[in-house]
Design a protein around this motif. Structure first.
Motif, PDB file in Angstrom:
ATOM      1  N   ALA A 183       1.053  -1.278   0.079  1.00 47.73           N
ATOM      2  CA  ALA A 183      -0.128  -0.025  -0.065  1.00 47.73           C
ATOM      3  C   ALA A 183       0.870   1.375   0.016  1.00 47.73           C
ATOM      4  CB  ALA A 183      -0.980  -0.020   1.168  1.00 47.73           C
ATOM      5  N   THR A 184       2.180   1.070   0.037  1.00 48.08           N
ATOM      6  CA  THR A 184       3.046   2.264   0.193  1.00 48.08           C
ATOM      7  C   THR A 184       3.044   2.867  -1.304  1.00 48.08           C
ATOM      8  OG1 THR A 184       5.077   0.898   0.051  1.00 48.08           O
ATOM      9  CG2 THR A 184       4.020   1.392   2.469  1.00 48.08           C
ATOM     10  N   SER A 185       3.653   4.015  -1.407  1.00 44.20           N
ATOM     11  CA  SER A 185       3.997   4.572  -2.608  1.00 44.20           C
ATOM     12  C   SER A 185       5.362   4.070  -3.023  1.00 44.20           C
ATOM     13  CB  SER A 185       4.372   6.173  -2.554  1.00 44.20           C
ATOM     14  OG  SER A 185       4.528   6.892  -4.041  1.00 44.20           O
ATOM     15  N   GLU A 186       5.481   3.930  -4.435  1.00 42.05           N
ATOM     16  CA  GLU A 186       7.028   3.633  -5.187  1.00 42.05           C
ATOM     17  C   GLU A 186       7.719   4.594  -4.857  1.00 42.05           C
ATOM     18  OE1 GLU A 186       8.075   2.111  -9.600  1.00 42.05           O
ATOM     19  OE2 GLU A 186       6.234   2.422  -9.138  1.00 42.05           O
ATOM     20  N   LYS A 187       7.498   5.633  -4.850  1.00 42.43           N
ATOM     21  CA  LYS A 187       8.610   6.693  -4.400  1.00 42.43           C
ATOM     22  C   LYS A 187       8.979   6.825  -3.043  1.00 42.43           C
ATOM     23  CE  LYS A 187       5.267  10.536  -3.479  1.00 42.43           C
ATOM     24  NZ  LYS A 187       5.746  10.770  -2.104  1.00 42.43           N
ATOM     25  N   ASP A 188       8.298   6.016  -2.310  1.00 36.71           N
ATOM     26  CA  ASP A 188       8.802   6.217  -0.827  1.00 36.71           C
ATOM     27  C   ASP A 188       9.606   4.903  -0.234  1.00 36.71           C
ATOM     28  OD1 ASP A 188       7.865   8.645  -0.322  1.00 36.71           O
ATOM     29  OD2 ASP A 188       5.655   7.831   0.023  1.00 36.71           O
ATOM     30  N   VAL A 189       9.038   3.541  -0.698  1.00 34.93           N
ATOM     31  CA  VAL A 189       9.670   2.475   0.065  1.00 34.93           C
ATOM     32  C   VAL A 189       9.763   1.482  -1.322  1.00 34.93           C
ATOM     33  CG1 VAL A 189       9.124   0.471   1.445  1.00 34.93           C
ATOM     34  CG2 VAL A 189       8.265   2.806   2.029  1.00 34.93           C
ATOM     35  N   ASP A 190      11.107   1.067  -1.250  1.00 35.43           N
ATOM     36  CA  ASP A 190      11.555   0.020  -2.493  1.00 35.43           C
ATOM     37  C   ASP A 190      11.800  -1.283  -1.294  1.00 35.43           C
ATOM     38  OD1 ASP A 190      12.496  -1.356  -4.299  1.00 35.43           O
ATOM     39  OD2 ASP A 190      14.344  -0.677  -4.278  1.00 35.43           O
ATOM     40  N   PHE A 191      10.416  -2.015  -1.276  1.00 40.33           N
ATOM     41  CA  PHE A 191      10.616  -3.475  -0.627  1.00 40.33           C
ATOM     42  C   PHE A 191      10.811  -4.555  -1.452  1.00 40.33           C
ATOM     43  CE2 PHE A 191       6.048  -2.939  -2.014  1.00 40.33           C
ATOM     44  CZ  PHE A 191       5.840  -4.070  -2.548  1.00 40.33           C
ATOM     45  N   HIS A 192      11.189  -5.505  -0.616  1.00 41.15           N
ATOM     46  CA  HIS A 192      11.444  -6.967  -1.355  1.00 41.15           C
ATOM     47  C   HIS A 192      11.131  -7.819  -0.175  1.00 41.15           C
ATOM     48  CE1 HIS A 192      13.131 -10.171  -3.848  1.00 41.15           C
ATOM     49  NE2 HIS A 192      13.995 -10.337  -2.955  1.00 41.15           N
ATOM     50  N   PHE A 193      10.223  -8.838  -0.554  1.00 35.21           N
ATOM     51  CA  PHE A 193       9.810 -10.030   0.298  1.00 35.21           C
ATOM     52  C   PHE A 193      10.579 -10.995   0.063  1.00 35.21           C
ATOM     53  CE2 PHE A 193       5.414  -7.551   0.090  1.00 35.21           C
ATOM     54  CZ  PHE A 193       5.618  -6.630   1.140  1.00 35.21           C
ATOM     55  N   VAL A 194      11.110 -11.676   1.221  1.00 33.94           N
ATOM     56  CA  VAL A 194      11.798 -13.101   1.155  1.00 33.94           C
ATOM     57  C   VAL A 194      11.170 -14.153   1.656  1.00 33.94           C
ATOM     58  CG1 VAL A 194      13.995 -14.172   1.490  1.00 33.94           C
ATOM     59  CG2 VAL A 194      13.910 -11.866   1.041  1.00 33.94           C
ATOM     60  N   ARG A 195      10.548 -15.289   0.825  1.00 34.71           N
ATOM     61  CA  ARG A 195       9.667 -16.088   1.401  1.00 34.71           C
ATOM     62  C   ARG A 195      10.408 -17.443   1.359  1.00 34.71           C
ATOM     63  NH1 ARG A 195       4.857 -14.573  -2.591  1.00 34.71           N
ATOM     64  NH2 ARG A 195       3.729 -12.687  -1.366  1.00 34.71           N
TER      65      ARG A 195
END
Length: 259
Positions: A183-195
């Motif tokens: 739900a965050t903005s692309e300009k604010d958070v560059d996330f990467h989930f590791v499963r």
């Protein structure tokens, strides 16, 4: 371990909790130290500082662990619950965050992935884009059903995640966490989930890992070392190659044995 070359030194923040997935966070401290001069500072935020004093970190690492007594490492004990105001002083200068909160163990509790990551996102300064590599689990969102390439694991995990009183609470906690980041903005958070697949306490680290490129097509080894998950997370935090997405990570597919 692979040593990453950088033009500037990194200041990492690592969050870890209690339980199997959270154990990866303890190992991420060591994986960050392996990077030498590339990492200038490591700030560790946890409610469970006492776990760092254990010699057995619930893993197959060849040597007993010791408290990471290194001048680069600052351990901050979070009192009671995760709150943005408590985290804010410690994340202002971070160049990357590795978050290992929550677990999927039946009946274990300590479901704090959503709470901790919500506090983290609120604490991060709004003036820049933030890199966050976050532990999650197979079987979430578009990855359902979990570990479809190994029917025994698929069956067991599906039951654990669906039946109340087993791992359903942890599954819901991790799902809410992922949706929070999405739900965050692309300009604010560059996330990467590791499963990760299974991360058994008996598995020795190999310094390598495999990523599932396509669900239902690619297989993975069903059990891997917590240290190898941690090394991947540190690598992706320091030198990102995946952005605002999720990967299923495992060991060598050649070790996969269907029964």
């Amino acid at each position: 371990p692979t040593i990453i070359q950088f033009s500037r030194m990194s200041r990492l923040v690592i969050l870890f909790g209690n339980g199997g997935l959270s154990d990866v966070g303890r190992h991420a401290i060591l994986a960050s130290l392996e990077q030498g001069a590339a990492v200038e500072k490591i700030t560790v935020l946890t409610r469970y500082e006492e776990l760092l004093h254990e010699t057995n970190w619930k893993c197959g690492c060849p040597e007993p662990h010791t408290y990471p007594d290194d001048p680069k490492v600052e351990v901050v004990k979070i009192r009671d619950s995760w709150k943005a105001e408590d985290l804010k002083p410690h994340v202002q200068e971070a160049t990357g965050v590795i978050s290992c909160l929550g677990n999927r163990q039946p009946g274990f509790g300590c479901w704090e992935s959503f709470e901790g990551n919500d506090a983290l996102l609120k604490a991060l300064p709004p003036s820049k884009k933030h890199r966050a590599v976050v532990i999650s689990s197979v079987g979430l969102e578009e990855d359902w059903p979990p570990m479809e390439f190994l029917w025994i694991a698929k069956t067991i995990l599906s039951i654990l995640f669906i039946v109340p009183g087993l791992s359903r609470g942890g599954y819901k906690d991790l799902t809410r966490m992922e949706r929070l980041y999405r739900a965050t903005s692309e300009k604010d958070v560059d996330f990467h989930f590791v499963r990760p697949v299974g991360i058994g306490e008996e598995v020795a680290p190999e310094g390598k890992w495999w990523i599932q490129k396509e669900k239902y097509k690619d297989k993975l080894g069903g059990n891997m070392a917590k240290m190898d998950v941690a090394r991947y997370m540190v690598q992706e935090c320091l030198k990102p190659t995946r952005h605002r997405d999720a990967v299923v990570i495992g060991s060598d597919p050649a070790t996969l044995e269907e029964k």
